[in-house]
Scaffold this motif. Structure first.
Motif, PDB file in Angstrom:
ATOM      1  N   LYS A 132       0.836  -1.229  -0.015  1.00 37.80           N
ATOM      2  CA  LYS A 132       0.088   0.013   0.039  1.00 37.80           C
ATOM      3  C   LYS A 132       0.952   1.191   0.110  1.00 37.80           C
ATOM      4  N   ILE A 133       1.787   1.258   0.923  1.00 35.91           N
ATOM      5  CA  ILE A 133       2.806   2.248   0.931  1.00 35.91           C
ATOM      6  C   ILE A 133       3.486   2.428  -0.275  1.00 35.91           C
ATOM      7  N   THR A 134       3.987   1.226  -1.067  1.00 33.41           N
ATOM      8  CA  THR A 134       4.744   1.456  -2.303  1.00 33.41           C
ATOM      9  C   THR A 134       3.864   2.190  -3.226  1.00 33.41           C
ATOM     10  N   SER A 135       2.604   1.731  -3.176  1.00 29.91           N
ATOM     11  CA  SER A 135       1.615   2.288  -4.372  1.00 29.91           C
ATOM     12  C   SER A 135       1.598   3.853  -4.378  1.00 29.91           C
ATOM     13  N   MET A 187       8.345  -0.432  -6.953  1.00 31.43           N
ATOM     14  CA  MET A 187       8.463   1.124  -7.418  1.00 31.43           C
ATOM     15  C   MET A 187       9.001   1.212  -8.556  1.00 31.43           C
ATOM     16  N   GLY A 188      10.413   0.618  -8.677  1.00 28.54           N
ATOM     17  CA  GLY A 188      11.231   0.741  -9.686  1.00 28.54           C
ATOM     18  C   GLY A 188      10.835   0.068 -11.001  1.00 28.54           C
ATOM     19  N   LEU A 220      17.958  -0.089 -13.110  1.00 28.18           N
ATOM     20  CA  LEU A 220      18.601  -1.293 -12.197  1.00 28.18           C
ATOM     21  C   LEU A 220      17.704  -1.171 -11.227  1.00 28.18           C
ATOM     22  N   THR A 221      16.858  -2.302 -10.362  1.00 35.30           N
ATOM     23  CA  THR A 221      15.937  -2.108  -9.417  1.00 35.30           C
ATOM     24  C   THR A 221      15.943  -3.362  -8.659  1.00 35.30           C
ATOM     25  N   ASP A 222      15.655  -3.464  -7.320  1.00 36.70           N
ATOM     26  CA  ASP A 222      15.394  -4.519  -6.480  1.00 36.70           C
ATOM     27  C   ASP A 222      13.624  -4.668  -6.718  1.00 36.70           C
ATOM     28  N   PRO A 223      13.409  -5.554  -7.267  1.00 42.68           N
ATOM     29  CA  PRO A 223      11.714  -5.604  -7.202  1.00 42.68           C
ATOM     30  C   PRO A 223      11.144  -6.184  -5.928  1.00 42.68           C
ATOM     31  N   MET A 249       3.530   5.648  -2.520  1.00 46.79           N
ATOM     32  CA  MET A 249       5.029   6.535  -3.163  1.00 46.79           C
ATOM     33  C   MET A 249       5.083   6.441  -4.635  1.00 46.79           C
ATOM     34  N   THR A 250       4.701   5.505  -5.273  1.00 44.66           N
ATOM     35  CA  THR A 250       4.927   5.536  -6.827  1.00 44.66           C
ATOM     36  C   THR A 250       4.002   6.408  -7.088  1.00 44.66           C
ATOM     37  N   ASN A 251       2.668   6.547  -6.729  1.00 42.80           N
ATOM     38  CA  ASN A 251       2.046   7.642  -7.271  1.00 42.80           C
ATOM     39  C   ASN A 251       2.287   9.072  -7.063  1.00 42.80           C
ATOM     40  N   ASN A 252       3.011   9.230  -5.996  1.00 42.71           N
ATOM     41  CA  ASN A 252       3.721  10.611  -5.563  1.00 42.71           C
ATOM     42  C   ASN A 252       4.792  11.034  -6.515  1.00 42.71           C
ATOM     43  N   ILE A 253       5.597   9.971  -6.700  1.00 48.48           N
ATOM     44  CA  ILE A 253       6.587  10.293  -7.947  1.00 48.48           C
ATOM     45  C   ILE A 253       5.845  10.636  -9.326  1.00 48.48           C
ATOM     46  N   PHE A 254       4.966  10.015  -9.628  1.00 47.52           N
ATOM     47  CA  PHE A 254       4.134  10.314 -10.989  1.00 47.52           C
ATOM     48  C   PHE A 254       3.671  11.775 -10.887  1.00 47.52           C
ATOM     49  N   GLU A 255       3.134  12.125  -9.769  1.00 55.67           N
ATOM     50  CA  GLU A 255       2.640  13.487  -9.540  1.00 55.67           C
ATOM     51  C   GLU A 255       3.637  14.680  -9.629  1.00 55.67           C
ATOM     52  N   ASP A 256       4.719  14.265  -9.093  1.00 54.71           N
ATOM     53  CA  ASP A 256       5.749  15.281  -9.189  1.00 54.71           C
ATOM     54  C   ASP A 256       6.127  15.785 -10.443  1.00 54.71           C
ATOM     55  N   GLU A 257       5.986  16.698 -11.031  1.00 51.05           N
ATOM     56  CA  GLU A 257       6.036  16.928 -12.451  1.00 51.05           C
ATOM     57  C   GLU A 257       7.613  17.191 -12.618  1.00 51.05           C
TER      58      GLU A 257
END
Lengths: 523, 523
Positions: free
Chosen positions: A119-122, A154-155, A147-150, A124-132
């Motif tokens: 829930k937190i990851t979702s 988020m990555g 390069l990400t750890d899945p 946080m990802t949404n916040n990234i997308f909203e940060d223009e």
């Protein structure tokens, strides 16, 4: 440096691709330790590294000579020691259940944890997308690779959105071990993570494994996947879901190998880098070296139960200290808390210890550990037998892997007493088979064409050089589940066969009736 | 020698294991060509090689500087060109059927061939076991390894009997492609060999693949396996069968890779060496080089349709020769038979050609081939687009792999005319995409941590060094099929769930009845 690593270094130089721009989205905690070792190598090979992380990270520092930090909006408060103490208590309560039940009890605890974390990851990802501004920077930089750890996706989601070639540095994904999502995993011999089973199962164990598998499916499709539904609806084409996005990764660098893990089906884009942090021991600080030498022919026992959970319940530490006091060996114990009253003179408490250098020291006879993957690989690398005190998560499964190979004993913290701890410890110290077995594992672990770290670097640069590795992705990834398992075809084939048989019988009956009615007529 | 192969040579030197005794049981024909290249390498690294073969071998010579020959009793008469001509005619007749049917027609031809070959193999293996002098020699020599091609399982059975560590140099096993026996092979995206399907299938194609799969099962358990029943009963413990013995092999050196083959599940003890015979082109003989240079900017077309089937029907060769005559290019044609009357001045007929050196020559523009695996890998290695004229066996499938990657065109020999042949040839010559696509495949094929040949040598010596590789064998191999697919567990779980539901409903009904009878009573 031996000739093998020297030669693979040369090989890596020959396939060099200079100054690529690599975007990294790691997972914090011990996962970051794994990622950082790889980033150091990539940096030394001239790549520009940008790490996206929360300003409130536990481990990921803001200023680094090897990477540029970009902060992402965070909603996660720091998890403190109390969280892990509470979790450990819950797990210990679970351990009180009968053997068949306890792994399900733990699985349920993990589900609760996963629900919150996804829930937190979702969010946080949404916040990234909203940060223009942030998104503009990420798009404009034109990275060559994600390069990400899945373990938390988020990555994967960001990489998919930016359409970047993607390499996953992975052991866990969604709600289980990475293979479960990528490769066929027959339940009959591939133990589900957390099941505390190995690859040789009897009927009841296979039933248990099947139940864990079904629970895993429920967990994935009812708990994990729905956490991202809104996000996918908002930012991705219809039909995109978490699993489809994950399966589009180009290369999976799996933090495992088949010396430690049980052999099982794999896929062409899975590469094994288990033990990539392994390195020869460096000389110890003088004081510690002197302590090691005072152990004489008996040698030294090294104990460290991890980063977070450095405090065991006092009655346990008292029992352990009392057992140590009866040994002829010296003991080095990474310990943070009140000094046990039963502590012997042979035991040295330290707040931190150079674990790798100690495990590689010839005087070290046993490693007492909680069973984290990194520690287990260090034990395998240096060939030191293990006495396991598993506490949380995958530690039970990890220790089981060494136990069934005769390279470890396991003592349950819940039922630990001075006597059973001492018996297990003396068994490992006095019975040479434990050392022989882990030395054999060590030899096999090191006997590979290329070191795990060089392998990781080769495949990361492979994806950069070739702008992805779509040619290694299975076509099965894009099929709906009923087509993947050929259920549609099976129904069709059965229907055709069935109606052919029915048709044949119908015609037969018709003919029989005609014949018998003909026979009747003349009468 | 580039730095990459230099470095892996060094690495191989560092893991050297001198003077091991290797017993080799190869398969004759083009399979032997593949095996011999590896034996040359093993010999150069100081291993002692003993090759078991029939005195009547087609290709395997009795006197060699790299191995010692031991003859085995033979029952097989030489197969002559007529056999292949007859087989080719049968295949061409099959090609006349509608698309959906023709692969089944060919599959049936293969079954007839397999039936004979496995019967002969079984008799030959029995003869080896009955030859006491030979068996004493084999036992007394104390070999370190059995290296065999399991296309016919004589080596697997003998290796299993002698309990030798075993490496298989494999593409075919029993009645299909090697993965089918070793790794999970979902029918939904893993085409069955001979099906002429690729990994992206629609519903009807998946149905066709499923039917081929079912036919394969029939073939394995009704045609192939029974050929060895008596042999196993006589010489092996009860319960041993062909598949269980094959699955005990330590390492599978698969003559394929996922640049050429479609990505699919694999196993930890499968190692990919496709294209291991690939090597840089050497200078051509003066006369041939002069001919190449006369082609000017137009370049050269090279045609060779294999070792056995060097004679195509006369009407086909006439059509091909007439098409060649209309090209501005020069043509080199490996040809054995009566010179076609329509032959143009630009076409040179030769009885033998240095195929690898020609394909690596910068003037070569197209390779016209029958689609054998070795030739296809040479085309990929040198990046030369292919015009395929498939004739037999796996050639249809091999060419399909290049066709779907846009690196080849295929013309059916049965329906070949001067016009359609010329159209396909001109398309490849004039459309740069074919060359670009195969050059991309070539680049990917060469971009691997270690050359395929070095990989083969590393893993052969790995098995010798570690006296086997049982730790890489899947535990699933030893399960009976119903346990492997968890059918026993599924039945149990369904039965328990079913009876619980039934029990619950039974109790509910009882309670309802009681309540309603109580209600009735007062009335």
């Amino acid at each position: 440096m031996d000739i093998r690593s020297l030669s693979t270094q040369r090989m890596l130089r020959s396939s060099y691709c200079k100054g690529s721009k690599i975007l990294v989205l790691p997972v914090d905690g011990s996962h970051w330790i794994n990622m950082k070792v790889i980033l150091e190598q990539l940096h030394s090979r001239g790549h520009e590294i940008t790490v996206l992380h929360s300003a409130k990270s536990w481990y990921i520092t803001n200023s680094s000579s090897i990477y540029t930090s970009i902060h992402i909006p965070t909603v996660l408060d720091e998890m403190d020691r109390n969280f892990y103490m509470k979790m450990m208590q819950d797990v210990m309560d679970c351990r009180g259940h009968p053997t068949f039940i306890r792994s399900f009890c733990q699985h349920k605890l993990i589900t609760m944890l996963l629900k919150d974390m996804h829930k937190i990851t979702s969010i946080m990802t949404n916040n990234i997308f909203e940060d223009e501004t942030l998104m503009k920077t990420l798009k404009d930089t034109k990275f060559d690779l994600m390069l990400t750890d899945p373990a938390f996706p988020m990555g994967v989601i960001l990489g998919g959105y930016l359409k970047l070639p993607m390499v996953c540095n992975v052991r866990w994904i969604n709600n289980g071990e990475s293979h479960q999502s990528i490769a066929p995993s027959p339940v009959s011999y591939v133990p589900i993570s957390g099941s505390e089973l190995h690859d040789q199962m009897d009927f009841l164990e296979r039933t248990k494994n099947m139940l864990h598998y079904l629970y895993n499916l429920y967990e994935l499709y009812v708990v994990v996947n729905p956490a991202y539904t809104d996000l996918f609806q908002k930012y991705f084409p219809p039909g995109t879901d978490l699993v489809s996005l994950e399966l589009s990764a180009d290369i999976w660098l799996c933090r495992g190998d088949f010396i430690f893990d049980f052999p099982r089906p794999t896929m062409p884009n899975m590469v094994y880098i288990g033990g990539f942090q392994g390195k020869e021991a460096q000389p110890l600080p003088d004081e510690l070296e002197a302590f090691m030498q005072t152990s004489g022919e008996h040698g030294v026992v090294v104990m460290s139960v991890g980063t977070f959970v450095s405090v065991l319940p006092p009655e346990i530490t008292e029992a352990i200290a009392a057992a140590f006091a009866e040994l002829p060996q010296k003991v080095i114990w990474r310990f943070d808390g009140d000094k046990p009253s039963s502590l012997g003179k042979n035991t040295k408490l330290v707040k931190w210890l150079p674990q790798n250098d100690l495990l590689g020291h010839p005087k070290t006879k046993v490693f007492i550990a909680h069973g984290g993957t990194n520690g287990m690989y260090e034990a395998v690398y240096h060939g030191v037998p293990v006495l396991g005190l598993p506490l949380l998560f995958d530690q039970f499964d990890n220790l089981l892997r060494l136990k069934v190979r005769g390279a470890a004993r396991v003592v349950e913290v819940r039922s630990l007493t001075k006597d059973n701890f001492l018996e297990a410890l003396k068994d490992i110290l006095e019975n040479p088979s434990y050392r022989e077995n882990i030395q054999r594992l060590s030899q096999l672990h090191r006997d590979r064409p290329m070191s795990p770290m060089d392998t990781a670097i080769f495949w990361i640069e492979y994806v950069i050089r070739n702008k992805g590795a779509a040619h290694l992705q299975s076509a099965g990834f894009s099929l709906p589940w009923y087509s993947y398992y050929c259920l549609d075809v099976a129904v069709f084939v059965l229907a055709v066969t069935g109606s052919s048989i029915w048709g044949f019988m119908f015609v037969c009956r018709l003919l029989c009736c005609k014949r018998s009615s003909k026979k009747i007529k003349p009468e």
